[in-house]
Design a protein around this motif. Sequence first.
Motif, PDB file in Angstrom:
ATOM      1  N   GLU A  99       0.936  -1.175   0.195  1.00 41.57           N
ATOM      2  CA  GLU A  99       0.092  -0.068   0.015  1.00 41.57           C
ATOM      3  C   GLU A  99       0.835   1.249   0.049  1.00 41.57           C
ATOM      4  O   GLU A  99       0.427   2.323  -0.277  1.00 41.57           O
ATOM      5  N   GLY A 188      -3.502  -0.225 -10.030  1.00 43.21           N
ATOM      6  CA  GLY A 188      -3.765   0.240  -8.563  1.00 43.21           C
ATOM      7  C   GLY A 188      -4.460  -0.857  -7.810  1.00 43.21           C
ATOM      8  O   GLY A 188      -4.916  -0.623  -6.546  1.00 43.21           O
ATOM      9  N   THR A 190      -4.030  -3.279  -5.473  1.00 41.41           N
ATOM     10  CA  THR A 190      -2.948  -3.969  -4.784  1.00 41.41           C
ATOM     11  C   THR A 190      -3.514  -5.429  -4.127  1.00 41.41           C
ATOM     12  O   THR A 190      -2.387  -5.929  -3.808  1.00 41.41           O
TER      13      THR A 190
END
Length: 227
Positions: A99, A188, A190
Amino acid sequence: MSYAVPPTRTAAVVQQLRKEILSGDLPAGTVIKDAALAARLGVSITPVREAIAQLSVEGLIDIAPNRTRQVTQVTQKKALELIDVMSVLACAGFEWGVENLTAAHIDLMRQRQQEFVEALRAGNLLAAGAAGGDFGSIVITASGNRELQSMVDLVRSRAMRTAPLIAESLWTTVIEAHDDILRQLETGNTQAATARYRKMYVDYRALAEVELFGPVDYPTKRVPRLA
């Protein structure tokens, strides 16, 4: 013999011995003699003994009760155990750091992936192991947990001794996983990247088990999840 000298003579000897062991220049079972090694490297006995002690902690050199020192024999069982330990530590580090990744981190991971592939094509397993390891270490570093990174580095140096035991085809599993992880990070996602990283270790472990022992009737161990 010439090599870049790190800050201390002990570090220089550690670096050189580790390189020779991981590359196979010092095969498993080779007896390490302090005086002969000191003479070859042009240093005193003290940094040689300190280096041997450090490499013993890393699992690259065995020190017998009679003080005989020799390069560690890597068994098939030990290879799988190292993969298991590495998977626990590396996956925890990835989960904790993913993150915090920035675009710069991802660019660096992409660069390491390219170096990893090029080293494998050149047959340089030592360089491939370093680049492939850095791919995950970038994420662990982003977690800010230096102790975990130290533990991963320690286990990785031991795990690199298993490289000659692993078929080249297994590296394809890692290459494909890294590519998938990069694609997920670039969008994006994750969570998907973390799941793919874990799956990479599960798949690699299963394939390594078959490669090292042949087909087995018991299930492959799952990668434990750390909270």
